[in-house]
Design an enzyme around this catalytic site. Structure first.
Site: not given
Length: 232
Positions: A8, A10, A156, A179, A183
């Protein structure tokens, strides 16, 4: 043996200011030099994902729209059934009419989901979807930046499995880093799931490794150790 690193952006390879963490980028590029592809998994659009990968120097596969779109080399794969895409658009129209929600991007930029501003409590969005009978097929994911109306059939993690099948990679040989709650399926599908200290509690429960430091600072430390293991 690590065959792929997918991350990921951000809150994962950025700092507190959301700027990319330069040590993370350097270590990820070093892993690529050693033959380990690095890819991105994001809730953002494929256009954004491709641009970010180019700017960061990542050459691996991409997961966009929370698994709704996967890109492997020049191949783009939609993982969401067309009937679910139509239902999501219908649900958005009802939410706009009843709650006044707004898209975060122009129509058509996202292919498989709709992202809306976090102007109303997520519980209100879920209540409307449930009342209309959509909650069995559509879910709302809060990424911290927007609410995403997406199909329950994809995430994902399922996007990662599509990538592994296309590339002939064992998911157990994948390192996944993230995070946010979106995710969590990614980390669960990978052989090694890694979460920085700022990850949500749900992600921390699923992760194989929870780092001591937050954001890119923690991930950079992990990547340095991974690089040392590859070089050993």
């Amino acid at each position: 043996m690590t065959s792929l690193v997918i991350t990921d952006i951000d809150g994962t390879i950025t700092g507190d200011d959301r700027a990319v963490h330069l040590k993370c980028i350097r270590y990820l590029r070093e892993l690529q030099k050693r033959g380990i592809p690095v890819g991105i998994a994001t809730g953002n659009t494929l256009c954004y994902s491709r641009s970010a990968a180019t700017l960061l120097g990542f050459e691996g596969p991409l997961i966009a729209e929370n698994g709704g779109i996967v890109a492997v080399d020049d191949e783009e794969i939609s993982t969401v059934p067309e009937e679910d895409i139509e239902l999501i658009q219908e649900a958005y129209r009802e939410l706009r009419r009843r709650l006044g929600v707004r898209r975060t991007e122009p129509p058509g930029l996202r292919r498989t989901e709709v992202a809306i501003y976090r102007d109303v409590p997520i519980e209100e969005v879920e209540r409307v979807l449930d009342g209309l009978g959509y909650s069995g097929r559509i879910e709302v994911v809060d990424t911290g930046f927007a609410y995403h109306l997406k199909s329950k059939r994809v995430d994902k993690g399922k996007g990662l499995l599509v990538i592994c099948e296309r590339l002939g990679i064992d998911p157990d040989d994948v390192v996944a880093i993230g995070d946010g709650d979106n995710d969590a399926p990614l980390l669960k599908a990978a052989g090694l799931g890694v979460a920085p200290a700022n990850a949500t509690e749900n992600v921390k429960r699923i992760a194989d490794v929870v780092l001591d430091a937050e954001n890119g600072e923690g991930v950079a430390t992990f990547l340095r150790k991974l690089l040392e293991e590859v070089d050993a």
